[in-house]
Design an enzyme around this catalytic site. Sequence first.
Site, PDB file in Angstrom:
ATOM      1  N   ASP A 131       1.029  -1.158  -0.111  1.00  0.00           N
ATOM      2  CA  ASP A 131       0.146  -0.195  -0.148  1.00  0.00           C
ATOM      3  C   ASP A 131       0.767   1.108   0.335  1.00  0.00           C
ATOM      4  O   ASP A 131       0.541   2.259   0.567  1.00  0.00           O
ATOM      5  CB  ASP A 131      -1.262   0.672   1.437  1.00  0.00           C
ATOM      6  CG  ASP A 131       0.349  -0.329   2.327  1.00  0.00           C
ATOM      7  OD1 ASP A 131       1.569  -0.382   2.273  1.00  0.00           O
ATOM      8  OD2 ASP A 131      -0.767   0.096   3.345  1.00  0.00           O
ATOM      9  N   LYS A 151       5.359   1.092  15.607  1.00  0.00           N
ATOM     10  CA  LYS A 151       3.822   1.726  16.405  1.00  0.00           C
ATOM     11  C   LYS A 151       3.906   2.417  18.352  1.00  0.00           C
ATOM     12  O   LYS A 151       3.542   1.570  18.499  1.00  0.00           O
ATOM     13  CB  LYS A 151       2.476   1.554  16.291  1.00  0.00           C
ATOM     14  CG  LYS A 151       2.328   1.240  14.523  1.00  0.00           C
ATOM     15  CD  LYS A 151       0.963   0.965  13.898  1.00  0.00           C
ATOM     16  CE  LYS A 151       0.576   0.173  12.976  1.00  0.00           C
ATOM     17  NZ  LYS A 151       1.066  -0.516  12.376  1.00  0.00           N
ATOM     18  N   ASP A 207       2.045   6.368   2.405  1.00  0.00           N
ATOM     19  CA  ASP A 207       1.081   4.851   2.565  1.00  0.00           C
ATOM     20  C   ASP A 207      -0.171   5.515   2.566  1.00  0.00           C
ATOM     21  O   ASP A 207      -0.654   6.209   2.782  1.00  0.00           O
ATOM     22  CB  ASP A 207       1.171   4.781   3.698  1.00  0.00           C
ATOM     23  CG  ASP A 207       0.354   3.378   4.520  1.00  0.00           C
ATOM     24  OD1 ASP A 207      -0.573   3.308   4.127  1.00  0.00           O
ATOM     25  OD2 ASP A 207       1.057   2.872   5.391  1.00  0.00           O
TER      26      ASP A 207
END
Length: 318
Positions: free
Chosen positions: A109, A160, A218
């Site tokens: 992506d 993250k 992204d």
Amino acid sequence: MAVGILLVGGFGTRLKPLTDEYPKPMLPVAGLPVTEHQVLAAKKAGIHTLVFATSYLSEVFTPYFGDGSQWGIKIIYAVEKEPLGTGGAIRNAAELLGRTEPIVIFNGDVLSRHSISDQIAFHQKNSADVTLHLIDVEDARAFGCVPTDDSGRVTAFLEKMENPVTQSINAGCYIFSPDVIDKIPLGTVVSVERETFPALVESGRPVFGYKEQSYWLDVGTPAALFKGSRDLVDGEFQAMQSTVIAPDAVITGGTSIGARCLIGAATVIDDCIIGDDVIIEDGAHLSHSFIAHGATISAGTIKNGHYLSKKLDLPIPL
Ligand code: GDD
Ligand code: MG
């Protein structure tokens, strides 16, 4: 020369409802599926064979890409019955590849204009196990944070985090040395970001970061997908071949229109992504909307921020 694996099996949850009918990598950006932009970049870098690691809506890829001959690259398909995570998907797909050339892994992506060839050269110069493309972003919280030392060696991989330790993030394109792939267990759910990379770094293996600050995005959210399409259109609008547009249609805001569409008289279209084989009848006004392949928009329709397909008409969280 190198071989590649494209990770295209995720659910695309953050893109719903756009991903209700199509997997995220097959959504059009400036008239072509995200995946096709990546296939073109892989070909340019000398990748001769590419495995698509698919799972969710896997049946959509094969009719479009076939054996890849149209793009001058060999495309083969690995299907996970249940998603194996990024690491499990890489190992599963690598079963279809030899172990003699570097293996380039792509998150499915990402639109990136970095030099994959330079990344491979950097990998080989360092005799690395894995080399990650790194990019600096303002807000690193949604990404894998990757601090490096002065020589470019990765010192930690932190997927993250709320308080990022650096702005340097994993841009989702990795070079693996072929023997390292087999350290990932076969047939098991594994996250390359949460398991494989941290384990390699902690055990002192040579993992390097290749930094190149070129165009990168992204497209994992509706807003990002629209931005990616507008960026590639770079102007008022772009239409694919064989699309017919009425002379008085007003099309603006980096709108992209796919192949074989009919755009009617007195239509007003701003910042839209329009798929292939779409009919927009006279007088429709569409803004910030995604029109899926094959949809017909009836005359006089007025929509702002909607996903419209043959079956669905839903608001998009933009
Ligand atoms: N085949 C397969 N199987 N593919 C998968 C699976 C799976 O189980 N899970 C995810 N993928 C694919 C997705 O389709 C996508 O192309 C890619 O792996 C990455 O998954 P995302 O869900 O898009 O992850 P992300 O955007 O939150 O984070 C990733 O990308 C960031 C850069 O865009 C991570 O790699 C981060 O570290 C990175 O910074
Ligand atoms: Mg993503």
